[in-house]
Design a protein around this motif. Structure first.
Motif, PDB file in Angstrom:
ATOM      1  N   LEU A 165      34.690 -49.962  24.511  1.00  0.00           N
ATOM      2  CA  LEU A 165      33.862 -49.351  25.556  1.00  0.00           C
ATOM      3  C   LEU A 165      32.360 -49.541  25.302  1.00  0.00           C
ATOM      4  O   LEU A 165      31.547 -49.351  26.210  1.00  0.00           O
ATOM      5  N   LEU A 166      31.990 -49.866  24.102  1.00  0.00           N
ATOM      6  CA  LEU A 166      30.572 -50.013  23.734  1.00  0.00           C
ATOM      7  C   LEU A 166      29.827 -50.996  24.643  1.00  0.00           C
ATOM      8  O   LEU A 166      28.734 -50.678  25.117  1.00  0.00           O
TER       9      LEU A 166
ATOM     10  N   GLY B 277      18.515 -48.153  33.250  1.00  0.00           N
ATOM     11  CA  GLY B 277      17.106 -48.392  32.900  1.00  0.00           C
ATOM     12  C   GLY B 277      16.423 -49.295  33.917  1.00  0.00           C
ATOM     13  O   GLY B 277      15.282 -49.037  34.339  1.00  0.00           O
ATOM     14  N   LYS B 278      17.091 -50.373  34.331  1.00  0.00           N
ATOM     15  CA  LYS B 278      16.521 -51.262  35.345  1.00  0.00           C
ATOM     16  C   LYS B 278      16.359 -50.529  36.675  1.00  0.00           C
ATOM     17  O   LYS B 278      15.358 -50.696  37.376  1.00  0.00           O
TER      18      LYS B 278
ATOM     19  N   TRP C   1      26.699 -49.823  26.935  1.00  0.00           N
ATOM     20  CA  TRP C   1      25.394 -50.501  26.845  1.00  0.00           C
ATOM     21  C   TRP C   1      25.008 -51.092  28.192  1.00  0.00           C
ATOM     22  O   TRP C   1      23.862 -50.997  28.628  1.00  0.00           O
ATOM     23  N   GLY C   2      25.919 -51.722  28.894  1.00  0.00           N
ATOM     24  CA  GLY C   2      25.667 -52.293  30.213  1.00  0.00           C
ATOM     25  C   GLY C   2      25.263 -51.226  31.213  1.00  0.00           C
ATOM     26  O   GLY C   2      24.347 -51.415  32.015  1.00  0.00           O
TER      27      GLY C   2
END
Length: 182
Positions: free
Chosen positions: A16-17, A28-29, A21-22
């Protein structure tokens, strides 16, 4: 040393990491784009307003350039040509009004707020009425001739003046004209 259920949870966490992260990257974008759009939106609205008034802006610019031509000589002439042309205009006005030109000089230009200011020095003699008439004609000239300084003196003594004849005056003028900088 890890039991099988713990191994499965660890493998699931590692699997799932990339998704976590995605998701953080996309969030953030999204936040960055939202903030930039909020910052850019007023500018965009102003630009759209200017674009919708493009014809009004171009007409106003043309009027401003026409008004500028009434006050400023073009940059197509050099300083000496502009100074000589302005000097000849002033001298012809003074002579047409009946004043005697004693001396005249076009001086080197000086930069003044984005323009070349070309000083002119003129000394004349004549009657008060002729002097007033010449100043009235000078005030209507285009491009404008600016009167920077004037010194008027009576020629001869006042007590010797004949009451029937207008006294003769001597005047020292310091004019200037503006020329666009090239």
């Amino acid at each position: 040393f890890l039991n099988p259920s713990m191994k499965a949870r660890t493998m699931t966490a590692f699997a799932l990491l990339p998704f976590i992260w995605g998701g953080m990257y996309v969030w953030g974008k999204h936040t960055w784009i939202r903030d930039n759009l909020a910052r850019i939106e007023p500018r965009h609205a102003r630009l759209m307003g200017l674009e919708s008034q493009a014809t009004d802006v171009s007409e106003t610019l043309q009027r401003a350039q026409a008004l500028r031509a009434q006050y400023v000589y073009p940059a197509t002439q050099d300083d000496a040509q502009t100074g000589n042309l302005a000097q000849q205009r002033v001298l012809s006005i003074f002579e047409a009004e009946g004043l005697q030109v004693i001396s005249s000089q076009a001086l080197p230009s000086k930069e003044s707020k984005g323009f070349d200011r070309i000083p002119l020095s003129v000394r004349v003699e004549g009657e008060m009425l002729a002097l007033q008439s010449a100043l009235a004609v000078l005030s209507g000239q285009q491009p404008a001739i600016f009167l920077d300084d004037i010194n008027i003196q009576l020629v001869g003594a006042l007590n010797q003046a004949n009451n029937r004849v207008a006294p003769k005056l001597a005047a020292q003028f310091n004019f200037s004209v503006l020329r666009e900088r090239s």
